[in-house]
Design a protein around this motif. Structure first.
Motif, PDB file in Angstrom:
ATOM      1  N   LEU A  57       0.845  -1.330  -0.071  1.00 27.08           N
ATOM      2  CA  LEU A  57       0.150   0.066   0.062  1.00 27.08           C
ATOM      3  C   LEU A  57       1.027   1.433  -0.086  1.00 27.08           C
ATOM      4  CD1 LEU A  57      -2.774  -0.961   2.789  1.00 27.08           C
ATOM      5  CD2 LEU A  57      -3.074  -0.360   0.276  1.00 27.08           C
ATOM      6  N   THR A  58       0.458   2.337  -0.858  1.00 29.02           N
ATOM      7  CA  THR A  58       1.079   3.639  -0.672  1.00 29.02           C
ATOM      8  C   THR A  58       0.538   4.259   0.502  1.00 29.02           C
ATOM      9  OG1 THR A  58      -0.719   4.513  -2.047  1.00 29.02           O
ATOM     10  CG2 THR A  58       1.221   3.666  -3.087  1.00 29.02           C
ATOM     11  N   GLU A  59       0.821   5.456   0.877  1.00 23.86           N
ATOM     12  CA  GLU A  59       0.452   6.198   2.162  1.00 23.86           C
ATOM     13  C   GLU A  59      -0.834   6.476   1.662  1.00 23.86           C
ATOM     14  OE1 GLU A  59       1.138  10.569   4.221  1.00 23.86           O
ATOM     15  OE2 GLU A  59       2.480   9.932   2.740  1.00 23.86           O
ATOM     16  N   GLN A  60      -1.426   6.796   0.367  1.00 30.84           N
ATOM     17  CA  GLN A  60      -2.687   7.045   0.169  1.00 30.84           C
ATOM     18  C   GLN A  60      -3.576   5.716   0.429  1.00 30.84           C
ATOM     19  OE1 GLN A  60      -0.211   8.045  -1.760  1.00 30.84           O
ATOM     20  NE2 GLN A  60      -0.395  10.292  -1.106  1.00 30.84           N
ATOM     21  N   GLY A  61      -2.929   4.593  -0.092  1.00 30.41           N
ATOM     22  CA  GLY A  61      -3.806   3.367   0.145  1.00 30.41           C
ATOM     23  C   GLY A  61      -3.957   2.890   1.720  1.00 30.41           C
ATOM     24  N   GLU A  62      -2.838   3.292   2.435  1.00 38.40           N
ATOM     25  CA  GLU A  62      -2.959   2.805   3.663  1.00 38.40           C
ATOM     26  C   GLU A  62      -4.436   3.759   4.428  1.00 38.40           C
ATOM     27  OE1 GLU A  62      -1.613   1.073   5.736  1.00 38.40           O
ATOM     28  OE2 GLU A  62       0.352   0.540   5.087  1.00 38.40           O
ATOM     29  N   LEU A  63      -4.260   4.873   4.049  1.00 38.74           N
ATOM     30  CA  LEU A  63      -5.624   5.897   4.526  1.00 38.74           C
ATOM     31  C   LEU A  63      -6.697   5.067   3.990  1.00 38.74           C
ATOM     32  CD1 LEU A  63      -4.388   9.338   3.825  1.00 38.74           C
ATOM     33  CD2 LEU A  63      -4.384   8.551   6.047  1.00 38.74           C
ATOM     34  N   LEU A  64      -6.948   4.941   3.015  1.00 38.28           N
ATOM     35  CA  LEU A  64      -8.162   4.165   2.257  1.00 38.28           C
ATOM     36  C   LEU A  64      -8.326   2.655   3.048  1.00 38.28           C
ATOM     37  CD1 LEU A  64     -10.454   4.380   0.532  1.00 38.28           C
ATOM     38  CD2 LEU A  64      -9.393   3.460  -1.234  1.00 38.28           C
ATOM     39  N   PHE A  65      -7.438   1.913   3.425  1.00 35.76           N
ATOM     40  CA  PHE A  65      -7.365   0.818   3.945  1.00 35.76           C
ATOM     41  C   PHE A  65      -7.865   0.774   5.411  1.00 35.76           C
ATOM     42  CE2 PHE A  65      -5.389  -3.264   5.878  1.00 35.76           C
ATOM     43  CZ  PHE A  65      -6.518  -3.893   5.293  1.00 35.76           C
TER      44      PHE A  65
END
Length: 301
Positions: A57-65
């Motif tokens: 996960l990217t940083e943005q992906g972590e937020l969405l996860f």
């Protein structure tokens, strides 16, 4: 935001692989990949770094996860409440507690709970590690200290102490020690102080070992300590709740015990209305009340 794409994203992030997520969702890898690309395009950002070992996960992906994980927990809680009917308690309940308490106190009593709710499925997770209830690693916990996580309903069940016990047969053969110093003439059965256990128990073992005990048997859980004591191997350091079920245990050196250890029942706020959790909670409270009555009667007699 498209709920179906979010569901697919969550499965991919959880699995770390398009293929594994596709297997879970019963979709082809290409279909999963298209949905992820479409979600990234709609958000205008990259959600995953592609590596040979899988997806990260990217940083943005972590937020969405984080957001989809919260949604998944709430949906699981809602589904559990929907499945619970007025008359029946059924389905799976994940319960976590320490190895000693789970094997020696809880598991032998579960037959009463199953007799009342035969369709209940209990997944009993016995380990010293504190599982994350808000993250739904377990539904209910019985812990040897007060939980510190937020959004938990907690109830103090009882206080326990670690004490010294032996059998009448062992004491008749080896003699009854009158002081800590006299323990050097006996074999001590305990957990090692550096093994995972309640701190109060570890401190008591350290205090006793400071007497330079010549012969010891160390076991990595209280079940093993109990078996050694019942087999007349020596004098064991055990939790006092065992005396309710093991009448052969005789307390040795009544002035020696650990600090009090609080025992708490805890579960997430979102599961408050779940009938499986309520049934287990009420069962444990009833058993604790019975245990306390036995303690009071023993003191009177």
């Amino acid at each position: 935001m498209d709920w179906d794409k979010l569901r697919i994203f969550h499965a991919v992030a959880d699995a770390g692989s398009l293929t594994h997520a596709g297997d879970t969702l019963h979709l082809s890898q290409s279909a999963v990949s298209r949905q992820i690309r479409a979600l990234e395009e709609s958000l205008g950002t990259t959600l995953f770094h592609r590596h040979a070992r899988g997806l990260i996960l990217t940083e943005q992906g972590e937020l969405l996860f984080d957001a989809t994980s919260s949604m998944a927990r709430k949906l699981d809680g809602a589904a559990a409440r929907i499945r619970d009917s007025e008359e029946h308690v059924l389905g799976e309940l994940k319960v976590t507690t320490a190895v000693g308490f789970g094997t020696l106190w809880l598991a032998p009593r579960l037959g009463k709970l199953y007799a009342k709710y035969p369709d209940l499925k209990i997944d009993l997770l016995l380990e010293e590690r504190v599982l994350d209830l808000p993250m739904r690693e377990a539904d209910v916990a019985i812990r040897m200290k007060e939980p510190t996580q937020s959004d938990l309903i907690r109830r103090r069940l009882l206080n326990i102490r670690m004490r010294l016990y032996a059998t009448p047969e062992y004491l008749q053969q080896a003699g009854v020690p009158e002081t800590l110093e006299e323990l050097t003439q006996h074999r001590l059965i305990s957990q090692k102080p550096d093994q995972p256990q309640v701190a109060a128990g570890a401190r008591l073992v350290q205090q006793i070992l400071a007497q330079n005990i010549a012969s010891t048997l160390t076991v990595n859980n209280y079940f093993g300590v109990l078996q050694g004591v019942l087999a007349n191997v020596g004098i064991g350091v055990l939790p006092d709740y065992l005396t309710a079920d093991h009448e052969r245990l005789v307390r040795v050196l009544p002035d020696v015990d650990s600090d009090e250890v609080p025992v708490f029942l805890a579960y997430p706020e979102e599961l408050r209305q779940t009938r499986r959790v309520a049934a287990f909670r009420d069962f444990v409270l009833e058993e604790i009340q019975g245990y306390r009555r036995m303690q009071s009667e023993a003191l009177i007699s």
